[in-house]
Enzyme design. Structure first.
Site, PDB file in Angstrom:
ATOM      1  N   GLY A 151       0.824  -1.201   0.000  1.00 31.93           N
ATOM      2  CA  GLY A 151       0.000   0.000   0.000  1.00 31.93           C
ATOM      3  C   GLY A 151       0.852   1.241   0.000  1.00 31.93           C
TER       4      GLY A 151
ATOM      5  N   GLY B 273       1.019   5.251   1.506  1.00 34.21           N
ATOM      6  CA  GLY B 273       0.460   6.203   2.453  1.00 34.21           C
ATOM      7  C   GLY B 273       1.129   7.539   2.298  1.00 34.21           C
ATOM      8  N   GLY B 274       0.778   8.427   3.194  1.00 35.51           N
ATOM      9  CA  GLY B 274       1.352   9.760   3.132  1.00 35.51           C
ATOM     10  C   GLY B 274       2.854   9.737   3.341  1.00 35.51           C
ATOM     11  N   MET B 275       3.318   8.717   4.023  1.00 39.92           N
ATOM     12  CA  MET B 275       4.726   8.738   4.380  1.00 39.92           C
ATOM     13  C   MET B 275       5.602   7.960   3.424  1.00 39.92           C
ATOM     14  SD  MET B 275       4.919   8.628   8.444  1.00 39.92           S
ATOM     15  CE  MET B 275       4.261   7.002   8.608  1.00 39.92           C
TER      16      MET B 275
ATOM     17  N   VAL C 124       4.624   1.009   1.198  1.00 40.82           N
ATOM     18  CA  VAL C 124       4.894  -0.148   2.046  1.00 40.82           C
ATOM     19  C   VAL C 124       4.940  -1.399   1.178  1.00 40.82           C
ATOM     20  CG1 VAL C 124       4.227  -1.403   4.100  1.00 40.82           C
ATOM     21  CG2 VAL C 124       3.551   0.969   3.838  1.00 40.82           C
TER      22      VAL C 124
ATOM     23  N   LYS D 178       8.802  -0.166   4.766  1.00 38.17           N
ATOM     24  CA  LYS D 178       8.190   1.107   4.397  1.00 38.17           C
ATOM     25  C   LYS D 178       9.290   2.031   3.896  1.00 38.17           C
ATOM     26  CE  LYS D 178       4.669   3.096   6.200  1.00 38.17           C
ATOM     27  NZ  LYS D 178       3.709   3.702   7.125  1.00 38.17           N
TER      28      LYS D 178
ATOM     29  N   ASP E 286      -0.995  10.370  14.687  1.00 38.19           N
ATOM     30  CA  ASP E 286      -1.624  10.202  13.367  1.00 38.19           C
ATOM     31  C   ASP E 286      -2.432   8.906  13.344  1.00 38.19           C
ATOM     32  OD1 ASP E 286      -2.331  10.937  10.829  1.00 38.19           O
ATOM     33  OD2 ASP E 286      -0.544  10.106   9.878  1.00 38.19           O
TER      34      ASP E 286
END
Lengths: 513, 199
Positions: free
Chosen positions: A93, A95-97, A100, A115, A209
């Site tokens: 997936g 994500g904002g960071m 992954v 990640k 978060d």
């Protein structure tokens, strides 16, 4: 042309140096630096003036392409690619960071999540240092409801967080695929998340978060909070949430607390607010403060009172309403004083839900949960052991009981008692065995067998009670014993067993109906 | 540029990109048309879908082009940044070409001016005539190539200061200084608010 270029270099240098000075000193500086070249001075002053008004000029709105592209490793990490000693298997997936991946640690031969953080978040050294610090703190957190961080690795200049891999789906994926969670499951996940938060807060670590994307519900039913402390490390402390620029948000506006939106870094109570938002969404499938845009969501978080849970989900008990409302208090001091209080409330809620009849069907078989008090497990084993003894006793004595009852149905009675007690006893021995040797499956086994055990218990108790009434006429003492056994079995089935089991396997979700 | 390009294999594009980054001009010359053609195709598709209020995201275009051209590449941060540099230049060419086409359409009318808003590329500052910006950028490039490149990457490529720095192998501080000066210079050139430059 070369003359112009030389001139330009001079202009550029003076412009830079003048820029670094306060506005009212610029003229004096240029007077000196230009040494009488009034044309040069006029040129630089004109550019300084233009520069002062050029704010926003030519600056595209929205995030830069690089934010997407340079930070986006989707195109670069395909299955089989090696990152350090990790072999990429597939993307899990984005994500904002960062992105992954599921990867294999080739040194240890175990699956891990990798990640790969956006380079934009890790470009400067202070951020990298803070990230390392936070990752160390998060790695120190060992709790069944917190995703384990194995390492923070610097691989080819890119920072990667290596974490434990647990097959499952994030709460977001589950919400998207299946809609709101069944009540018992929502509360079950919530209890686990609250436990994880509590453990982290006790270590002084705040998530900052928390959102459905960061909650992983394993195929075995265990919920884990991901990305602990990382969000904070990546979000510069001084940065106020930038909600007005489309597409540029730090943190996730929908799950921010009012105080975070107002620019405070927030504390553990901000996590509780985010928790309330998540729980609300799990139960209703709706975000409590959903607005059309990020700024309108933020405005609603600051001012709006969400629609009570119970009016959206009629099955939702008042107690859950109260828990969510308390978490979603605008003022941090009106929320729970600590996550532990929240855990307690949710646990009692889970128990009352487990006791409640006709709870909605579970989405997945209930499975291994957070470890309970060991003494509760001992109690459960003793309980099961006693029942197995009673059932064996009944099975063994069934022939004599049948003959004492007499009459034309004695063989049927014998066969029924023998079959029911043996089936019941076997299941319990099986549970004891599973609990001892393959505890990972116990919750699933419990979920499957409990309804049947309850029915069998009731049937056995009924038949024994019926026999007892027959036996009482001839053998009063034996009849009384049989009646007592029957009563004991009934009470056990209705009251004692649910308690010992729920205490030993605290999930409340494998409730018998 | 109009000739149809064969679907380049991602591996070949990656190789070109690496070579171009190594300073191989021939590799750059081979790579640019590929990036340009891909971007142009995606942009054309996006513009057909044009709706009121919808904006063209160079970001999304470049991203898509990147994914299409470099599917399975394992590129370093610098190589990706370099790709962005090329894409930014291609994006500029595409926008200029489009602006010219619009001017040609409107010929006969007066005050022909295609702004970036017309190109669905809103910025926060005053609106800018695309063709005038292009001309000014060419003049700026004659004064200092680096300043013009910084504007190209920042504006047409949508890169941040740090990303621009990575693409041009400069320090972020240098990029920031260049950006400030180039923007001031262009602002004056394009708004004409001040007396003409002495340069």
């Amino acid at each position: 042309m070369t003359v112009t270029n030389d001139r330009w270099a001079l202009v550029a240098e003076l412009f830079d140096r003048a820029q670094q000075r306060p506005r009212d000193e610029q003229a004096a500086f240029l007077d000196e630096a230009c040494a009488g070249d009034s044309e040069l001075k006029a040129e630089v002053l004109a550019l300084l003036d233009a520069g002062g008004r050029a704010d926003g000029f030519l600056t595209p709105r929205g995030p830069g392409v690089g934010a997407l592209l340079l930070g986006d490793s989707t195109a670069t990490l395909q299955a089989g690619a090696m990152v350090g000693s990790y072999r990429i298997k597939r993307e899990l997936g984005q994500g904002g960071m960062g992105v992954v991946y599921l990867a294999e640690d080739t040194r240890l031969g175990r699956p891990v999540t990798l990640k790969v953080l956006h380079p934009r978040d890790t470009a400067d050294e202070t951020r990298r240092e803070r990230l390392r610090f936070e990752a160390r703190a998060a790695a120190a957190l060992v709790h069944p409801n917190i995703g384990t961080v194995h390492a923070l690795e610097d691989l080819d200049g890119q920072l990667c967080i290596v974490g434990e891999f647990m097959p499952g789906r994030t709460a977001r994926e589950m919400l998207d695929a299946d809609g709101p969670f069944p009540l018992t499951e929502a509360v079950d996940v919530a209890v686990q998340v609250a436990r994880g938060l509590d453990a982290a807060h006790q270590h002084g670590i705040i998530h900052r978060d928390l959102k459905p994307e960061n909650i992983l519900v394993g195929d075995n039913g265990v919920a884990r909070i991901l990305d602990f402390g990382i969000a904070r490390a990546i979000t510069p402390r001084s940065d106020r949430p930038r909600l007005t620029e489309t597409g540029v948000t730090i943190g996730t506006p929908g799950y921010m607390s009012p105080e975070q939106i107002e620019g405070s870094a927030g504390d553990f109570r901000s996590d509780l607010f985010a928790f309330g938002t998540v729980l609300y969404e799990l139960v209703t499938g709706r975000h409590p403060f959903q607005g059309a845009t990020a700024p309108s969501t933020a405005a609603r978080i600051l001012t709006a009172e969400p629609v009570p849970l119970s009016s959206l989900n009629p099955l939702s008990p008042r107690q859950l309403d109260a828990v969510v409302a308390r978490c979603l208090e605008k003022r941090p001091e009106e929320r729970y004083a600590c996550a532990a209080d929240l855990v307690k409330e949710l646990e009692s809620l889970a128990r009352s839900l487990a006791g409640r009849a006709a709870t909605p069907a579970l989405r997945t078989p209930a499975t291994e949960a957070a470890p309970a008090d060991p003494s509760a497990r001992v109690l459960w084993r003793i309980h099961q052991g006693i029942l197995v003894c009673i059932l064996s006793g009944l099975a063994i004595s069934s022939w004599w009981v049948a003959s004492w009852v007499g009459g034309p149905f004695r063989y049927t009675l014998f066969a029924a008692v023998l079959a029911l007690t043996v089936a019941n006893g076997t299941m319990r021995v099986h549970l004891l065995f599973v609990e001892r040797h393959t505890p990972a499956f116990i919750a699933a086994q419990l979920a499957r067998t409990r309804p049947w055990l309850l029915r069998l218990d009731v049937l056995v108790a009924l038949i024994v009670a019926l026999s007892a009434t027959q036996v009482l006429a001839n053998h009063q003492a034996l009849g009384a014993v049989l009646l007592a056994v029957s009563a004991a079995m009934a009470v056990t089935a209705w009251a004692i067993e649910p308690t010992t089991t729920d205490m030993a396997f605290p999930r409340g979700s494998h409730s018998s109906s | 540029m109009e000739r149809p390009l064969p679907n380049p294999s991602p591996g070949a594009v990656t190789e070109l990109l690496k070579n171009a980054r190594g300073g191989n001009q021939a590799a750059f010359n081979d790579l640019f048309p590929l990036v340009y053609a891909e971007l142009r195709r995606i942009a054309a598709r996006e513009m057909r879908r044009e709706k009121p209020g919808r904006t063209l995201q160079t970001t999304a275009l470049v991203h898509e082009a990147y994914l299409r051209l470099l599917k399975d590449a394992s590129l370093s941060f610098e190589n990706r940044a370099h790709f962005l540099g090329i894409a930014a230049h291609a994006m500029r060419e595409i926008l200029i070409e489009r602006a010219r086409a619009r001017v040609a359409q409107k010929r006969g009318g007066h005050a022909v001016r295609v702004t970036l808003e017309d190109m669905l590329l809103p910025t926060r500052g005053p609106s800018v005539d695309v063709l005038a910006l292009d001309e000014s950028l060419q003049r700026l490039a004659r004064l200092d190539e680096r300043h013009a490149r910084v504007v190209e990457l920042r504006y047409f490529g949508g890169l941040s200061v740090e990303e621009t720095a990575a693409a041009l192998d400069l320090s972020p501080a240098t990029v920031k200084r260049a950006w400030t000066l180039a923007r001031a210079w262009l602002y004056r050139e394009l708004t004409g608010a001040l007396p003409p430059a002495a340069t």
